[in-house]
Design an enzyme around this catalytic site. Structure first.
Site, PDB file in Angstrom:
ATOM      1  N   GLY A 145       1.596  16.517   5.191  1.00  0.00           N
ATOM      2  CA  GLY A 145       1.717  15.272   4.315  1.00  0.00           C
ATOM      3  C   GLY A 145       2.523  13.460   4.991  1.00  0.00           C
ATOM      4  O   GLY A 145       2.674  13.316   3.614  1.00  0.00           O
ATOM      5  N   SER A 201       6.194   7.829   3.274  1.00  0.00           N
ATOM      6  CA  SER A 201       5.745   9.292   3.029  1.00  0.00           C
ATOM      7  C   SER A 201       6.220  10.050   1.835  1.00  0.00           C
ATOM      8  O   SER A 201       7.770   9.866   2.121  1.00  0.00           O
ATOM      9  CB  SER A 201       5.915  10.396   3.878  1.00  0.00           C
ATOM     10  OG  SER A 201       4.167   9.486   4.350  1.00  0.00           O
ATOM     11  N   ILE A 202       6.315  10.678   0.772  1.00  0.00           N
ATOM     12  CA  ILE A 202       6.259  11.446  -0.077  1.00  0.00           C
ATOM     13  C   ILE A 202       7.388  12.219   0.880  1.00  0.00           C
ATOM     14  O   ILE A 202       9.174  13.114   0.815  1.00  0.00           O
ATOM     15  CB  ILE A 202       6.738  11.560  -1.150  1.00  0.00           C
ATOM     16  CG1 ILE A 202       6.154  10.774  -2.310  1.00  0.00           C
ATOM     17  CG2 ILE A 202       7.572  12.798  -1.761  1.00  0.00           C
ATOM     18  CD1 ILE A 202       5.127  10.701  -3.015  1.00  0.00           C
ATOM     19  N   TYR A 252      -6.765   5.656 -11.864  1.00  0.00           N
ATOM     20  CA  TYR A 252      -6.644   7.010 -11.796  1.00  0.00           C
ATOM     21  C   TYR A 252      -7.634   7.698 -11.105  1.00  0.00           C
ATOM     22  O   TYR A 252      -7.990   8.706 -10.439  1.00  0.00           O
ATOM     23  CB  TYR A 252      -5.086   7.505 -12.070  1.00  0.00           C
ATOM     24  CG  TYR A 252      -4.691   8.492 -10.841  1.00  0.00           C
ATOM     25  CD1 TYR A 252      -4.055   7.988 -10.070  1.00  0.00           C
ATOM     26  CD2 TYR A 252      -4.616  10.187 -11.190  1.00  0.00           C
ATOM     27  CE1 TYR A 252      -3.476   8.412  -8.684  1.00  0.00           C
ATOM     28  CE2 TYR A 252      -4.241  10.558 -10.370  1.00  0.00           C
ATOM     29  CZ  TYR A 252      -3.479   9.978  -9.192  1.00  0.00           C
ATOM     30  OH  TYR A 252      -2.673  10.965  -8.206  1.00  0.00           O
ATOM     31  N   LYS A 263      -5.480  16.731  -9.624  1.00  0.00           N
ATOM     32  CA  LYS A 263      -4.621  16.480 -10.276  1.00  0.00           C
ATOM     33  C   LYS A 263      -4.242  17.817 -11.395  1.00  0.00           C
ATOM     34  O   LYS A 263      -3.678  18.431 -10.993  1.00  0.00           O
ATOM     35  CB  LYS A 263      -3.495  14.932 -10.180  1.00  0.00           C
ATOM     36  CG  LYS A 263      -3.519  14.823  -9.521  1.00  0.00           C
ATOM     37  CD  LYS A 263      -2.399  15.176  -7.768  1.00  0.00           C
ATOM     38  CE  LYS A 263      -1.987  13.976  -7.227  1.00  0.00           C
ATOM     39  NZ  LYS A 263      -1.802  14.658  -5.491  1.00  0.00           N
ATOM     40  N   THR A 307       3.272   3.893  -1.635  1.00  0.00           N
ATOM     41  CA  THR A 307       2.715   4.424  -0.294  1.00  0.00           C
ATOM     42  C   THR A 307       2.015   4.223   0.219  1.00  0.00           C
ATOM     43  O   THR A 307       0.681   3.721  -0.299  1.00  0.00           O
ATOM     44  CB  THR A 307       3.142   5.826  -0.147  1.00  0.00           C
ATOM     45  OG1 THR A 307       2.120   6.272  -1.426  1.00  0.00           O
ATOM     46  CG2 THR A 307       4.718   6.297  -0.614  1.00  0.00           C
ATOM     47  N   ALA A 337      -0.903   6.141   0.257  1.00  0.00           N
ATOM     48  CA  ALA A 337      -2.013   7.149  -0.682  1.00  0.00           C
ATOM     49  C   ALA A 337      -2.139   5.869  -1.637  1.00  0.00           C
ATOM     50  O   ALA A 337      -2.966   5.386  -2.414  1.00  0.00           O
ATOM     51  CB  ALA A 337      -1.948   8.374  -1.084  1.00  0.00           C
TER      52      ALA A 337
HETATM   53  N1  LIG Z   1       2.929   7.668  -3.897  1.00  0.00           N
HETATM   54  C1  LIG Z   1       2.574   7.557  -5.272  1.00  0.00           C
HETATM   55  O1  LIG Z   1       2.556   7.432  -5.950  1.00  0.00           O
HETATM   56  C2  LIG Z   1       3.082   9.608  -5.418  1.00  0.00           C
HETATM   57  C3  LIG Z   1       2.767   9.491  -7.133  1.00  0.00           C
HETATM   58  C4  LIG Z   1       2.725  11.166  -7.246  1.00  0.00           C
HETATM   59  C5  LIG Z   1       2.149  11.937  -6.842  1.00  0.00           C
HETATM   60  N2  LIG Z   1       2.059  11.181  -5.654  1.00  0.00           N
HETATM   61  C6  LIG Z   1       1.397  12.572  -4.330  1.00  0.00           C
HETATM   62  O2  LIG Z   1       1.728  12.447  -3.104  1.00  0.00           O
HETATM   63  C7  LIG Z   1       2.269  13.325  -2.051  1.00  0.00           C
HETATM   64  C8  LIG Z   1       1.433  12.394  -0.650  1.00  0.00           C
HETATM   65  O3  LIG Z   1       1.696  10.962  -1.461  1.00  0.00           O
HETATM   66  P1  LIG Z   1       2.346  10.091  -0.540  1.00  0.00           P
HETATM   67  O4  LIG Z   1       2.463   9.083  -2.199  1.00  0.00           O
HETATM   68  O5  LIG Z   1       3.918  10.165  -0.160  1.00  0.00           O
HETATM   69  O6  LIG Z   1       1.400   9.230   0.239  1.00  0.00           O
HETATM   70  P2  LIG Z   1       0.675   9.354   1.913  1.00  0.00           P
HETATM   71  O7  LIG Z   1       0.047   8.357   2.655  1.00  0.00           O
HETATM   72  O8  LIG Z   1       2.145   8.988   2.863  1.00  0.00           O
HETATM   73  O9  LIG Z   1       0.448  11.077   2.206  1.00  0.00           O
HETATM   74  C9  LIG Z   1      -0.581  11.438   1.706  1.00  0.00           C
HETATM   75  C10 LIG Z   1      -0.872  12.758   2.913  1.00  0.00           C
HETATM   76  O10 LIG Z   1      -2.415  12.766   2.857  1.00  0.00           O
HETATM   77  C11 LIG Z   1      -2.307  14.188   4.060  1.00  0.00           C
HETATM   78  N3  LIG Z   1      -3.845  13.734   3.900  1.00  0.00           N
HETATM   79  C12 LIG Z   1      -4.386  13.625   3.237  1.00  0.00           C
HETATM   80  N4  LIG Z   1      -5.900  14.237   3.635  1.00  0.00           N
HETATM   81  C13 LIG Z   1      -4.935  15.435   4.410  1.00  0.00           C
HETATM   82  C14 LIG Z   1      -6.022  17.006   4.848  1.00  0.00           C
HETATM   83  N5  LIG Z   1      -7.456  16.921   4.937  1.00  0.00           N
HETATM   84  N6  LIG Z   1      -5.572  17.684   5.899  1.00  0.00           N
HETATM   85  C15 LIG Z   1      -4.064  17.053   6.063  1.00  0.00           C
HETATM   86  N7  LIG Z   1      -2.757  16.051   6.006  1.00  0.00           N
HETATM   87  C16 LIG Z   1      -3.895  15.476   4.745  1.00  0.00           C
HETATM   88  C17 LIG Z   1      -2.202  12.337   4.960  1.00  0.00           C
HETATM   89  O11 LIG Z   1      -1.812  12.428   6.210  1.00  0.00           O
HETATM   90  C18 LIG Z   1      -0.735  12.303   4.299  1.00  0.00           C
HETATM   91  O12 LIG Z   1       0.452  11.699   5.227  1.00  0.00           O
HETATM   92  C19 LIG Z   1      -0.302  12.892  -2.640  1.00  0.00           C
HETATM   93  O13 LIG Z   1      -0.269  14.317  -2.915  1.00  0.00           O
HETATM   94  C20 LIG Z   1       0.154  11.848  -3.791  1.00  0.00           C
HETATM   95  O14 LIG Z   1      -1.063  12.165  -5.059  1.00  0.00           O
HETATM   96  C21 LIG Z   1       2.283  10.468  -4.881  1.00  0.00           C
END
Ligand SMILES: NC(=O)c1ccc[n+]([C@@H]2O[C@H](COP(=O)([O-])OP(=O)(O)OC[C@H]3O[C@@H](n4cnc5c(N)ncnc54)[C@H](O)[C@@H]3O)[C@@H](O)[C@H]2O)c1
Length: 258
Positions: free
Chosen positions: A13, A19-20, A153, A160, A191, A193
């Protein structure tokens, strides 16, 4: 200080420095873990930049689209074993389906979003578990929108919800192998996403003004919990959704302003 010396962490990810998953990889490395990355091909050039920056050593990084059985199989055939920690930090919804009212969502939009954002944890666990011979910890990322209705959302909230229950089922499934599965529910963080969510900046402003801690959450806040979940300190915690959200999820209504 948590010590993860000798542990091998596989992180899915990373798409950018924001990215987280990247913050988690850095914190796991700082605690002593060796890092392997699985990335999506569309982010290859960013991954190469990050790896070449040498911020942390990444001895193994390979493409792995977790919705492709062939890529997932090829990836896990190459990765060094044993694996101790798996981070699934993945979500995807087509930009057009993201903000649609739920009553307007079609089967293709629903399937694409849930395949990438919820189902994908299952093949990752299936492929990783046999390689986690010392037991270990698997974690995924979720958001409050999987439990309550959060403006804009929508479909991702349904994904989720499915992801969080998959965590409970998977925890029951592979607990006997001494492998734990948990979800981290993070507050909003800017980020790639998150930039797909309409009104995200407004959401952050509201968050900071009403969350009990009166602040937003950072990637590092999430990464610190990930280090704890990856360590033996959390050895009897499994199947849980744990919030890192400055307390926002306890509110039913924000404090009324006089
Ligand atoms: N940013 C926020 O506010 C937040 C809050 C709560 C939860 N999240 C969750 O954290 C997680 C990471 O998101 P983020 O905010 O770091 O954004 P990000 O865009 O940096 O990361 C999302 C990642 O998902 C990967 N991805 C998507 N489809 C894929 C696939 N088919 N195969 C492999 N990788 C795939 C992308 O390549 C990317 O690296 C997600 O599940 C997101 O829902 C984010």
């Amino acid at each position: 200080m948590i010590n993860l010396q000798g542990r091998h962490a596989l992180v899915f990810g990373v798409a950018s420095e924001q990215s987280i998953a990247w913050a988690i990889a850095k914190r796991l490395h700082a605690a002593g873990a060796r890092i392997s990355l699985g990335y999506q091909q569309r982010f290859k050039s960013r991954i190469l930049q990050l790896v070449k920056s040498n911020e942390i050593p990444v001895p193994f990084y390979e493409r792995c689209d977790v919705t492709s059985p062939e890529e997932t199989e090829a990836f896990f055939a190459k990765i060094e074993t044993p694996i101790d920690i798996v981070v699934h930090s993945i979500a995807y919804s087509h930009p057009d389906s993201f903000a649609k009212p739920i009553s307007g969502v079609n089967l293709e939009e629903f399937s694409t979003t849930l395949a990438a954002s919820a189902y994908s944890l299952i093949p990752v666990v299936r492929a990783a578990a046999p390689k986690m011979s010392r037991g270990g910890s698997i974690m995924t990322m979720t958001y409050l929108g999987g439990q309550r209705v959060v403006s804009n959302y929508k479909l991702m909230g349904i994904a989720k919800a499915a992801l969080e229950h998959s965590v409970r089922e998977l925890a029951a499934d592979i607990g006997p192998k001494n492998i734990r599965v948990n979800a981290i529910s993070a507050g909003p963080i800017k980020t790639i996403a998150a930039s797909q969510i309409a009104g995200f900046d407004d959401m952050m402003r509201v968050y900071e003004s009403v969350a009990p801690m009166r602040r937003s959450v950072t990637q590092d806040d999430v990464a610190d919990l990930a280090v704890f979940l990856g360590s033996d300190l959390s050895r009897n915690i499994t199947g849980q959704t744990i919030f890192v959200d400055a307390g926002y999820s306890v509110l039913a209504m924000a404090e009324l302003q006089r």
